[in-house]
Design a protein around this motif. Structure first.
Motif, mmCIF file in Angstrom:
data_model
loop_
_atom_site.group_PDB
_atom_site.id
_atom_site.type_symbol
_atom_site.label_atom_id
_atom_site.label_comp_id
_atom_site.label_asym_id
_atom_site.label_seq_id
_atom_site.Cartn_x
_atom_site.Cartn_y
_atom_site.Cartn_z
ATOM 1 N N THR A 92 68.193 26.239 -7.507
ATOM 2 C CA THR A 92 67.321 26.197 -6.322
ATOM 3 C C THR A 92 67.510 24.894 -5.544
ATOM 4 O OG1 THR A 92 65.680 27.582 -7.443
ATOM 5 C CG2 THR A 92 64.939 26.334 -5.517
ATOM 6 N N LEU A 93 67.591 23.787 -6.280
ATOM 7 C CA LEU A 93 67.801 22.488 -5.640
ATOM 8 C C LEU A 93 69.139 22.450 -4.921
ATOM 9 C CD1 LEU A 93 67.074 19.486 -5.167
ATOM 10 C CD2 LEU A 93 68.133 18.981 -7.386
ATOM 11 N N MET A 94 70.176 23.001 -5.546
ATOM 12 C CA MET A 94 71.507 23.004 -4.929
ATOM 13 C C MET A 94 71.510 23.833 -3.654
ATOM 14 S SD MET A 94 73.796 21.370 -6.982
ATOM 15 C CE MET A 94 75.340 22.241 -6.934
ATOM 16 N N VAL A 95 70.876 25.004 -3.710
ATOM 17 C CA VAL A 95 70.813 25.860 -2.530
ATOM 18 C C VAL A 95 70.057 25.167 -1.403
ATOM 19 C CG1 VAL A 95 69.902 28.033 -1.607
ATOM 20 C CG2 VAL A 95 71.043 28.006 -3.840
ATOM 21 N N TRP A 96 68.940 24.533 -1.753
ATOM 22 C CA TRP A 96 68.142 23.818 -0.749
ATOM 23 C C TRP A 96 68.963 22.690 -0.124
ATOM 24 C CZ3 TRP A 96 66.710 18.637 -0.764
ATOM 25 C CH2 TRP A 96 65.834 18.249 0.256
ATOM 26 N N ALA A 97 69.642 21.886 -0.957
ATOM 27 C CA ALA A 97 70.426 20.763 -0.452
ATOM 28 C C ALA A 97 71.585 21.258 0.418
ATOM 29 C CB ALA A 97 70.961 19.925 -1.612
ATOM 30 N N HIS A 98 72.175 22.368 0.014
ATOM 31 C CA HIS A 98 73.299 22.913 0.780
ATOM 32 C C HIS A 98 72.859 23.368 2.171
ATOM 33 C CE1 HIS A 98 77.064 24.885 1.657
ATOM 34 N NE2 HIS A 98 76.460 26.052 1.825
ATOM 35 N N ASN A 99 71.631 23.853 2.283
ATOM 36 C CA ASN A 99 71.132 24.366 3.559
ATOM 37 C C ASN A 99 70.533 23.297 4.458
ATOM 38 O OD1 ASN A 99 71.842 27.059 3.067
ATOM 39 N ND2 ASN A 99 69.976 27.419 1.880
ATOM 40 N N GLN A 100 70.467 22.063 3.960
ATOM 41 C CA GLN A 100 69.943 20.985 4.792
ATOM 42 C C GLN A 100 70.982 20.553 5.825
ATOM 43 O OE1 GLN A 100 66.606 19.933 4.503
ATOM 44 N NE2 GLN A 100 66.796 21.805 3.275
ATOM 45 N N PRO A 101 70.545 20.117 7.003
ATOM 46 C CA PRO A 101 71.515 19.616 7.993
ATOM 47 C C PRO A 101 72.256 18.402 7.437
ATOM 48 C CG PRO A 101 69.352 19.949 8.982
ATOM 49 C CD PRO A 101 69.159 20.067 7.504
ATOM 50 N N HIS A 102 73.548 18.439 7.465
ATOM 51 C CA HIS A 102 74.322 17.292 7.013
ATOM 52 C C HIS A 102 75.694 17.315 7.669
ATOM 53 C CE1 HIS A 102 75.027 20.400 3.745
ATOM 54 N NE2 HIS A 102 76.238 20.231 4.238
ATOM 55 N N VAL A 103 76.339 16.167 7.614
ATOM 56 C CA VAL A 103 77.657 16.051 8.233
ATOM 57 C C VAL A 103 78.661 16.893 7.459
ATOM 58 C CG1 VAL A 103 77.233 13.749 9.137
ATOM 59 C CG2 VAL A 103 78.167 14.005 6.849
ATOM 60 N N THR A 104 79.646 17.422 8.146
ATOM 61 C CA THR A 104 80.638 18.292 7.525
ATOM 62 C C THR A 104 82.004 17.634 7.393
ATOM 63 O OG1 THR A 104 81.148 19.239 9.687
ATOM 64 C CG2 THR A 104 79.482 20.370 8.346
ATOM 65 N N CYS A 105 82.075 16.350 7.757
ATOM 66 C CA CYS A 105 83.340 15.636 7.605
ATOM 67 C C CYS A 105 83.041 14.198 7.211
ATOM 68 C CB CYS A 105 84.166 15.677 8.888
ATOM 69 S SG CYS A 105 83.348 14.919 10.313
#
Length: 432
Positions: A300-313
Motif C-alpha cells: 500500500t505504501l509503495m502504491v501510494w508513493a508511486h502515485n505521488q507527484p514526483h520528477v521522472t528524470c
C-alpha cells in the motif's frame, strides 16, 4: 534475533552436536551483515564505473573470486570469522552484479527480476527443506547444508538488489529516504520475533531486507551532494571508493574483534546461553498473520508513493534507476567548444599511445567517455544524425580500449590509434 530453536542432529552424527560452519546470530552478526551489504553496493560501483572495468568484466572477476573464497570456506572444519565474512563480502558484490547485469545489459525489468529471484529463492528453500527437514542456520554441519546455505545467501543478495532498486524506481525516493523502509520492516520483524514469530522465517526475512538497507546506506554516502530538481540532496558525496574503504575497515575491525572474543562461535555461545526456545504455536500463527498485514501495508505504501507527484528524470545523471533529464541544445559557440574538446582528447590519447603510456591513454579515453555521456543529450538536440554517427565511432574506440565492453584484453595500440584517427576525422568532417 539472537537466539534459535533446537535442531535435530545432522545425518551421520552419533548424538553430539557437530561444529557449525556459520556464526551465532548475535547483534554482531547483523552489524557486520549490513556493513557487507553496503560494501557490495559501493565496491561493485567503484570497480565497474570509477575504474572503468566494465560491468561484464567486473561480474566475471567477482564470480571467479567467489568460487575461490567459497572453496576456502568449504575446506574449513568449523566457523572461522575471516574466511566466512570474506565470503559474505564477495557474495554481496557478486549477487549485486548479477542483478545489475540483468537490468543494465539484458534490460530485464526490475519487477521481472524481482519475481524470478523470489521464485528461485522459494525453490532453493523447498529443495533444502525436502532434503534436510530444516532451514535453520544453526544446523549447517554437513556439506550439502552448507551448499544450500551459500546458494540461498547468493540468491538473497540478488533478490535484495532487485527489490531495492525496484522500490527506488517506483517511489522516486532519494537514497536517504529509501533507508527508512527496510529499516522499519526489519524493526517490525524483530518485534514480531520477540512476540513469538517463527525464528527461522524471521531470520530469513530480515536477512533479505538487510541487502536493500545496506545498499541504500551506501548510495546515500557515495552519491553526490547535488540537489535534485525537488531541492533534496542526493547524498553525502563521499564517493564509492571512500565509502568502500570506510566499510571495509569497519568489517575488518569487527572481524578481528570476533576472532579474539569468539563471542559469535556457536560452541562458545552455547556454554553461556540457553539455546532451546519454547515455541507457542498460537503466537506463531498470530505473528504469521501480522507478517501478512506488514506485507500488505508495504505494498500500500509503495502504491501510494508511486502515485505521488514526483520528477521522472534525474538532473544529476547519477541515478541507476531513473533516466537523466534532457538538456537544452547547445549554442553554436558551445557546440564548437565541445567538439574541440573531444578532438583534443582524442589527439592526446593518440600521442600517449605512440609514447607507450598505455595507462595514461586509457585514462584519457575514459575521461572522453565520461564527458561524452554528460554532453550526449545536449549534442543530440543540436543534430541527432551527426551525434549518432560520432556516438557509434566513440563506441568503437571504447571497444578497442575494452571500456564498457566484455573483452578481457584491449586491442593493440595500433588498432586503438586507428579508431581514434577515425573519430578525429568524423569530428572534423561531420559538423553539428
Amino acid at each position: 534475533m539472537t537466539t534459535s530453536t533446537t535442531t535435530a542432529p545432522a545425518p551421520g552424527t552419533t548424538g553430539s552436536r557437530l561444529l557449525n560452519k556459520v556464526p551465532e546470530v548475535t547483534v554482531w552478526f547483523w552489524v557486520i551483515k549490513i556493513l557487507c551489504t553496503t560494501v557490495g553496493e559501493s565496491f561493485a560501483d567503484y570497480i565497474n564505473t570509477t575504474l572503468g572495468f566494465g560491468l561484464t568484466n567486473t561480474m566475471l572477476l567477482f564470480t571467479a573470486v567467489f568460487a575461490v573464497v567459497l572453496t576456502v570456506q568449504f575446506r574449513t572444519k568449523r566457523y572461522s570469522p575471516f574466511p566466512y565474512w570474506l565470503t559474505v563480502v564477495v557474495v554481496s558484490v557478486t549477487g549485486t552484479l548479477y542483478t545489475d547485469m540483468l537490468t543494465d545489459q539484458q534490460h530485464v525489468p526490475l519487477w521481472l527480476s524481482s519475481t524470478v529471484f523470489s521464485v528461485l529463492l522459494a525453490l532453493v528453500f523447498g529443495v533444502w527443506w525436502l532434503r534436510e527437514r530444516t532451514l535453520s542456520i544453526h544446523s549447517i554441519t554437513t556439506f550439502p547444508r552448507e551448499a544450500f546455505y551459500w546458494l540461498t545467501v547468493l540468491v538473497t543478495f540478488a533478490l535484495g538488489t532487485a527489490t531495492g532498486d525496484w522500490t527506488l524506481e517506483l517511489t522516486n525516493w532519494t537514497p536517504a529516504q529509501s533507508v527508512f523502509l527496510p529499516l522499519g520492516l526489519i524493526a517490525s520483524i524483530t518485534v514480531l520475533w520477540r512476540f513469538g514469530a517463527n525464528p527461522v522465517l524471521s531470520f530469513w526475512l530480515a536477512y533479505i531486507l538487510t541487502r536493500p538497507l545496506g545498499a541504500n546506506i551506501g548510495d546515500w554516502l557515495a552519491s553526490p551532494k547535488t540537489a535534485t530538481s525537488a531541492g533534496e540532496p542526493v547524498g553525502l558525496g563521499l564517493g564509492t571508493f571512500a565509502t568502500s574503504l570506510i566499510f571495509l575497515g569497519a568489517i575488518l575491525a569487527t572481524v578481528i574483534y570476533l576472532s579474539i572474543s569468539r563471542s559469535d562461535v556457536a560452541e562458545a555461545h552455547d556454554a553461556t546461553h540457553k539455546r532451546s526456545v519454547i515455541t507457542d504455536p498460537r503466537r506463531e500463527r498470530i505473528a504469521l498473520g501480522a507478517f501478512g498485514v506488514l506485507a500488505a501495508a508495504t505494498v500500500t505504501l509503495m502504491v501510494w508513493a508511486h502515485n505521488q507527484p514526483h520528477v521522472t528524470c534525474d538532473p544529476t545523471g547519477q541515478s541507476e534507476t531513473m533516466p537523466a533529464c534532457p538538456k537544452a541544445a547547445l549554442t553554436g559557440g558551445q557546440t564548437a567548444a565541445a567538439v574541440a574538446k573531444y578532438e583534443q582528447l582524442a589527439q592526446t590519447a593518440i600521442t600517449q599511445d605512440k609514447a607507450g603510456t598505455a595507462a595514461a591513454s586509457h585514462a584519457t579515453v575514459q575521461k572522453m567517455r565520461d564527458d561524452w555521456d554528460a554532453d550526449a543529450t545536449s549534442l543530440q538536440a543540436v543534430n541527432n544524425t551527426t551525434w549518432t554517427l560520432i556516438d557509434n565511432q566513440m563506441d568503437a574506440v571504447l571497444k578497442a580500449y575494452a571500456i564498457d565492453h566484455g573483452k578481457i584484453q584491449p586491442a593493440p595500440a595500433a588498432e586503438q590509434e586507428r579508431q581514434l584517427d577515425v573519430l578525429l576525422g568524423d569530428l572534423k568532417t561531420h559538423p553539428f
